[in-house]
Design an enzyme around this catalytic site. Sequence first.
Site, PDB file in Angstrom:
ATOM      1  N   GLY A  44       0.765  -1.187   0.137  1.00 30.01           N
ATOM      2  CA  GLY A  44      -0.050  -0.411  -0.185  1.00 30.01           C
ATOM      3  C   GLY A  44       1.012   1.715   0.080  1.00 30.01           C
ATOM      4  O   GLY A  44       2.281   1.166   0.580  1.00 30.01           O
ATOM      5  N   GLN A  49       3.455  10.218   0.889  1.00 30.81           N
ATOM      6  CA  GLN A  49       4.510   9.556   1.009  1.00 30.81           C
ATOM      7  C   GLN A  49       4.739   9.978   0.370  1.00 30.81           C
ATOM      8  O   GLN A  49       6.259   9.278  -0.261  1.00 30.81           O
ATOM      9  CB  GLN A  49       4.102   7.945   0.937  1.00 30.81           C
ATOM     10  N   CYS A  91       6.654   0.043   7.017  1.00 22.63           N
ATOM     11  CA  CYS A  91       6.319   1.331   6.173  1.00 22.63           C
ATOM     12  C   CYS A  91       7.393   1.683   4.988  1.00 22.63           C
ATOM     13  O   CYS A  91       8.850   1.854   5.723  1.00 22.63           O
ATOM     14  CB  CYS A  91       5.534   2.491   7.366  1.00 22.63           C
ATOM     15  N   LEU A  92       6.918   2.089   3.780  1.00 21.82           N
ATOM     16  CA  LEU A  92       8.049   2.437   3.141  1.00 21.82           C
ATOM     17  C   LEU A  92       8.912   3.845   4.058  1.00 21.82           C
ATOM     18  O   LEU A  92       9.293   3.680   2.953  1.00 21.82           O
ATOM     19  CB  LEU A  92       7.591   2.281   1.606  1.00 21.82           C
ATOM     20  N   HIS A 133      -3.702   1.239   7.971  1.00 27.73           N
ATOM     21  CA  HIS A 133      -2.829   1.762   7.886  1.00 27.73           C
ATOM     22  C   HIS A 133      -2.375   3.079   7.070  1.00 27.73           C
ATOM     23  O   HIS A 133      -1.582   4.080   6.962  1.00 27.73           O
ATOM     24  CB  HIS A 133      -1.807   0.793   7.450  1.00 27.73           C
ATOM     25  N   GLU A 134      -2.842   2.612   5.473  1.00 27.73           N
ATOM     26  CA  GLU A 134      -3.078   4.108   4.684  1.00 27.73           C
ATOM     27  C   GLU A 134      -3.455   5.357   4.968  1.00 27.73           C
ATOM     28  O   GLU A 134      -3.204   6.583   5.186  1.00 27.73           O
ATOM     29  CB  GLU A 134      -3.370   3.240   3.060  1.00 27.73           C
ATOM     30  N   HIS A 137      -1.988   7.476   7.504  1.00 27.80           N
ATOM     31  CA  HIS A 137      -1.286   8.489   6.354  1.00 27.80           C
ATOM     32  C   HIS A 137      -1.459   9.202   6.408  1.00 27.80           C
ATOM     33  O   HIS A 137      -1.110  10.441   6.093  1.00 27.80           O
ATOM     34  CB  HIS A 137      -0.378   7.237   5.183  1.00 27.80           C
TER      35      HIS A 137
HETATM   36 NI    NI Z   1       2.809   3.324   5.785  1.00 29.43          NI
END
Ligand code: NI
Length: 193
Positions: A44, A49, A91-92, A133-134, A137
């Site tokens: 995701g 991000q 998380c990226l 999670h997304e 963000h």
């Molecule tokens: Ni993340």
Amino acid sequence: MFRIVHYPHPTLSYESKTIVRVDAQLKRYVDEMFELMYEHRGVGLAANQVDLPLRLFVLNESGQEGVGEERVFINPTVGQPKASDEAEEGCLSLPGVYAPVRRPKQIRIQAYDIRGNEIDETVDGFLARVIQHEFDHLNGVMFIDRISSDLRLDVEEKIDEVVVQFNEERREGSVAADEEIVVARQKLEKRYC
Ligand code: NI
């Protein structure tokens, strides 16, 4: 081409704005987000991000291009939480940081897809976790904000490494200065919000 921004980039803590217009450019941004997500082996990715402070995220549970379903969620709302469940997350924007996070096991998500179709689904398990999670963000919340202070201590060193990396990127100039980030954000908001 976008790049994934790392903690503590200011756009990660910024509350993303509602989208009122979808154009060809935004669709290209979404394609780039999928590309980046696959490249970094994520499932995701939220628009902020990639320093795009708009209420939009993409996901593919398989994490692999050409496998599974690519989904885009625009202006999502999440509600009707049921039960709870704990699982490890990463998380990226926080490479190398992993910790168990407790979240509702089931949720209802309402949103629009990239073609403007309404999405209204009750989901559970892994998909519900990725969506939450997304969604977090978009509100400027990261998974490390949802772990206990004990767990946070365990990963503090790894978080510090990401901060050091971020500061290096800033020095090199690959991350814009705060003032430039604000100017770019205002331009995007004028176009899409
Ligand atoms: Ni993340």
